[in-house]
Scaffold this motif. Sequence first.
Motif, PDB file in Angstrom:
ATOM      1  N   SER A  74      28.852  12.480  20.103  1.00  0.00           N
ATOM      2  CA  SER A  74      29.847  11.412  20.182  1.00  0.00           C
ATOM      3  C   SER A  74      30.693  11.538  21.455  1.00  0.00           C
ATOM      4  O   SER A  74      31.623  10.770  21.653  1.00  0.00           O
ATOM      5  CB  SER A  74      30.745  11.418  18.941  1.00  0.00           C
ATOM      6  N   SER A  75      30.328  12.484  22.306  1.00  0.00           N
ATOM      7  CA  SER A  75      31.071  12.672  23.552  1.00  0.00           C
ATOM      8  C   SER A  75      30.618  11.661  24.603  1.00  0.00           C
ATOM      9  O   SER A  75      29.650  10.936  24.413  1.00  0.00           O
ATOM     10  CB  SER A  75      30.878  14.095  24.079  1.00  0.00           C
ATOM     11  N   ASN A  76      31.300  11.655  25.718  1.00  0.00           N
ATOM     12  CA  ASN A  76      30.929  10.776  26.827  1.00  0.00           C
ATOM     13  C   ASN A  76      29.893  11.418  27.750  1.00  0.00           C
ATOM     14  O   ASN A  76      29.417  10.779  28.671  1.00  0.00           O
ATOM     15  CB  ASN A  76      32.169  10.398  27.643  1.00  0.00           C
ATOM     16  N   ARG A 120      21.170  12.557  24.295  1.00  0.00           N
ATOM     17  CA  ARG A 120      22.360  11.707  24.377  1.00  0.00           C
ATOM     18  C   ARG A 120      22.440  11.235  25.814  1.00  0.00           C
ATOM     19  O   ARG A 120      22.503  12.037  26.748  1.00  0.00           O
ATOM     20  CB  ARG A 120      23.611  12.504  24.022  1.00  0.00           C
ATOM     21  N   ASN A 170      22.067   7.855  21.250  1.00  0.00           N
ATOM     22  CA  ASN A 170      21.421   9.069  20.742  1.00  0.00           C
ATOM     23  C   ASN A 170      20.002   8.748  20.291  1.00  0.00           C
ATOM     24  O   ASN A 170      19.804   7.834  19.489  1.00  0.00           O
ATOM     25  CB  ASN A 170      22.200   9.637  19.551  1.00  0.00           C
ATOM     26  N   GLY A 194      25.778   6.917  26.093  1.00  0.00           N
ATOM     27  CA  GLY A 194      26.365   6.561  24.810  1.00  0.00           C
ATOM     28  C   GLY A 194      25.362   6.326  23.686  1.00  0.00           C
ATOM     29  O   GLY A 194      25.730   5.901  22.597  1.00  0.00           O
ATOM     30  N   ASP A 219      26.262  13.162  28.805  1.00  0.00           N
ATOM     31  CA  ASP A 219      24.850  13.169  28.461  1.00  0.00           C
ATOM     32  C   ASP A 219      24.477  14.596  28.058  1.00  0.00           C
ATOM     33  O   ASP A 219      25.052  15.561  28.570  1.00  0.00           O
ATOM     34  CB  ASP A 219      23.997  12.742  29.649  1.00  0.00           C
ATOM     35  N   ASP A 250      18.387   5.138  19.227  1.00  0.00           N
ATOM     36  CA  ASP A 250      19.705   4.543  19.012  1.00  0.00           C
ATOM     37  C   ASP A 250      20.237   4.832  17.611  1.00  0.00           C
ATOM     38  O   ASP A 250      20.377   3.942  16.777  1.00  0.00           O
ATOM     39  CB  ASP A 250      19.659   3.039  19.287  1.00  0.00           C
TER      40      ASP A 250
END
Length: 156
Positions: free
Chosen positions: A57-59, A87, A92, A90, A61, A11
Amino acid sequence: MNGLVEFVFEDIAASNVAGMIAAFVPDVMSVSEVTRDGEPLPINWPFDSDALFSVLSSNEDAAVVINVRSLAIGDKSVRNATIRILRYGGVNDVSVLATSTDCKACGINTVDELFRWAKTISERYCVSNFYGGLDPAFDERTQLYSKSGVGPIVAL
Protein backbone atom coordinates in the motif's frame (compact mmCIF):
# COMPACT_ATOMS: atom_id res chain seq x y z
CA MET A 1 4.28 -30.22 -23.06
CA ASN A 2 7.02 -29.66 -20.54
CA GLY A 3 8.20 -26.28 -19.36
CA LEU A 4 7.62 -23.34 -17.06
CA VAL A 5 4.03 -22.26 -16.58
CA GLU A 6 2.93 -18.92 -15.17
CA PHE A 7 -0.36 -18.05 -13.51
CA VAL A 8 -0.97 -14.29 -13.27
CA PHE A 9 -3.45 -12.34 -11.15
CA GLU A 10 -3.52 -8.61 -11.91
CA ASP A 11 -4.58 -5.50 -10.01
CA ILE A 12 -5.28 -6.85 -6.54
CA ALA A 13 -6.08 -4.59 -3.58
CA ALA A 14 -3.31 -4.59 -0.97
CA SER A 15 -5.81 -5.82 1.61
CA ASN A 16 -6.50 -8.98 -0.44
CA VAL A 17 -2.95 -10.12 -1.19
CA ALA A 18 -2.24 -11.64 2.25
CA GLY A 19 -5.32 -13.86 1.98
CA MET A 20 -4.31 -14.94 -1.50
CA ILE A 21 -0.80 -15.87 -0.35
CA ALA A 22 -2.28 -17.82 2.58
CA ALA A 23 -4.48 -19.72 0.11
CA PHE A 24 -1.37 -20.67 -1.91
CA VAL A 25 1.05 -21.49 0.90
CA PRO A 26 -0.21 -23.88 3.58
CA ASP A 27 2.29 -22.96 6.32
CA VAL A 28 5.65 -21.36 7.05
CA MET A 29 7.39 -24.75 6.71
CA SER A 30 6.48 -24.66 3.01
CA VAL A 31 8.53 -21.49 2.44
CA SER A 32 12.18 -21.91 1.49
CA GLU A 33 13.19 -18.30 0.71
CA VAL A 34 11.73 -14.78 0.68
CA THR A 35 13.30 -11.67 -0.84
CA ARG A 36 12.20 -8.10 -1.40
CA ASP A 37 14.00 -6.30 -4.19
CA GLY A 38 16.75 -8.92 -3.95
CA GLU A 39 17.26 -8.57 -0.19
CA PRO A 40 16.46 -11.55 2.08
CA LEU A 41 13.45 -11.38 4.39
CA PRO A 42 12.51 -13.70 7.26
CA ILE A 43 10.83 -16.93 6.14
CA ASN A 44 7.67 -16.02 8.08
CA TRP A 45 7.37 -12.60 6.40
CA PRO A 46 4.59 -13.64 3.94
CA PHE A 47 2.41 -14.56 6.93
CA ASP A 48 2.77 -11.11 8.53
CA SER A 49 -0.26 -9.42 6.94
CA ASP A 50 0.69 -6.02 8.42
CA ALA A 51 4.18 -6.12 6.86
CA LEU A 52 2.78 -7.29 3.53
CA PHE A 53 0.06 -4.62 3.56
CA SER A 54 2.67 -1.96 4.37
CA VAL A 55 4.72 -2.85 1.29
CA LEU A 56 1.71 -3.21 -1.00
CA SER A 57 0.00 0.00 0.00
CA SER A 58 3.08 2.23 -0.13
CA ASN A 59 3.98 4.62 -2.92
CA GLU A 60 7.17 2.67 -3.67
CA ASP A 61 7.51 0.01 -6.33
CA ALA A 62 8.57 -3.36 -4.93
CA ALA A 63 9.19 -6.95 -5.97
CA VAL A 64 8.74 -9.75 -3.45
CA VAL A 65 9.74 -13.28 -4.41
CA ILE A 66 8.64 -16.25 -2.32
CA ASN A 67 10.13 -19.64 -3.16
CA VAL A 68 8.07 -22.48 -1.74
CA ARG A 69 8.50 -26.19 -1.29
CA SER A 70 4.76 -26.70 -1.66
CA LEU A 71 2.02 -24.54 -3.21
CA ALA A 72 -1.71 -25.26 -3.09
CA ILE A 73 -3.61 -25.23 -6.36
CA GLY A 74 -7.09 -26.16 -5.25
CA ASP A 75 -6.78 -29.40 -3.30
CA LYS A 76 -3.49 -30.33 -5.01
CA SER A 77 0.03 -29.51 -3.84
CA VAL A 78 2.63 -28.45 -6.42
CA ARG A 79 6.27 -28.82 -5.42
CA ASN A 80 8.96 -26.17 -5.81
CA ALA A 81 7.02 -23.16 -7.03
CA THR A 82 7.71 -19.43 -6.94
CA ILE A 83 5.31 -16.63 -6.08
CA ARG A 84 6.11 -13.13 -7.32
CA ILE A 85 4.36 -10.12 -5.86
CA LEU A 86 4.93 -6.96 -7.87
CA ARG A 87 3.95 -3.46 -6.80
CA TYR A 88 4.30 -0.85 -9.52
CA GLY A 89 2.55 2.43 -10.15
CA GLY A 90 0.09 1.79 -7.34
CA VAL A 91 -0.94 -1.65 -8.72
CA ASN A 92 -0.34 -5.07 -7.14
CA ASP A 93 0.08 -8.19 -9.27
CA VAL A 94 0.73 -11.74 -8.09
CA SER A 95 2.11 -14.49 -10.31
CA VAL A 96 2.87 -18.12 -9.63
CA LEU A 97 5.58 -20.01 -11.51
CA ALA A 98 5.83 -23.80 -11.59
CA THR A 99 6.90 -26.46 -14.02
CA SER A 100 4.31 -28.36 -16.00
CA THR A 101 6.07 -31.55 -14.83
CA ASP A 102 5.44 -30.65 -11.16
CA CYS A 103 1.81 -29.74 -11.95
CA LYS A 104 1.24 -33.08 -13.64
CA ALA A 105 3.08 -34.95 -10.85
CA CYS A 106 0.55 -33.72 -8.27
CA GLY A 107 -2.41 -34.74 -10.41
CA ILE A 108 -3.25 -31.54 -12.27
CA ASN A 109 -4.11 -32.95 -15.66
CA THR A 110 -6.46 -30.52 -17.36
CA VAL A 111 -6.38 -26.86 -18.29
CA ASP A 112 -10.03 -26.64 -17.24
CA GLU A 113 -8.98 -27.56 -13.69
CA LEU A 114 -6.44 -24.70 -13.67
CA PHE A 115 -8.98 -22.28 -15.12
CA ARG A 116 -11.56 -23.15 -12.44
CA TRP A 117 -8.92 -22.69 -9.71
CA ALA A 118 -7.80 -19.32 -11.10
CA LYS A 119 -11.39 -18.15 -11.49
CA THR A 120 -12.20 -19.12 -7.88
CA ILE A 121 -9.10 -17.30 -6.59
CA SER A 122 -9.95 -14.25 -8.71
CA GLU A 123 -13.50 -14.08 -7.42
CA ARG A 124 -12.49 -14.64 -3.79
CA TYR A 125 -9.78 -11.93 -3.83
CA CYS A 126 -11.39 -9.44 -6.25
CA VAL A 127 -8.78 -9.79 -8.98
CA SER A 128 -9.34 -7.52 -11.99
CA ASN A 129 -7.74 -9.83 -14.56
CA PHE A 130 -6.17 -13.28 -14.63
CA TYR A 131 -4.54 -15.61 -17.16
CA GLY A 132 -2.11 -18.49 -17.25
CA GLY A 133 0.11 -20.17 -19.77
CA LEU A 134 3.59 -21.01 -20.85
CA ASP A 135 6.00 -18.42 -19.48
CA PRO A 136 5.48 -15.58 -20.35
CA ALA A 137 1.76 -16.07 -19.86
CA PHE A 138 0.80 -12.75 -21.44
CA ASP A 139 1.51 -14.27 -24.89
CA GLU A 140 -2.02 -15.13 -26.03
CA ARG A 141 -0.73 -17.79 -28.43
CA THR A 142 0.60 -19.90 -25.55
CA GLN A 143 -2.09 -19.29 -22.93
CA LEU A 144 -3.76 -22.13 -21.11
CA TYR A 145 -6.58 -19.84 -20.03
CA SER A 146 -7.59 -16.21 -19.57
CA LYS A 147 -10.41 -14.51 -17.74
CA SER A 148 -12.70 -15.32 -20.67
CA GLY A 149 -12.03 -19.09 -20.64
CA VAL A 150 -9.70 -21.84 -21.79
CA GLY A 151 -7.05 -20.71 -24.27
CA PRO A 152 -5.38 -22.20 -27.34
CA ILE A 153 -3.11 -24.57 -25.35
CA VAL A 154 -5.45 -27.20 -23.96
CA ALA A 155 -3.11 -29.68 -22.24
CA LEU A 156 -0.20 -29.50 -19.84
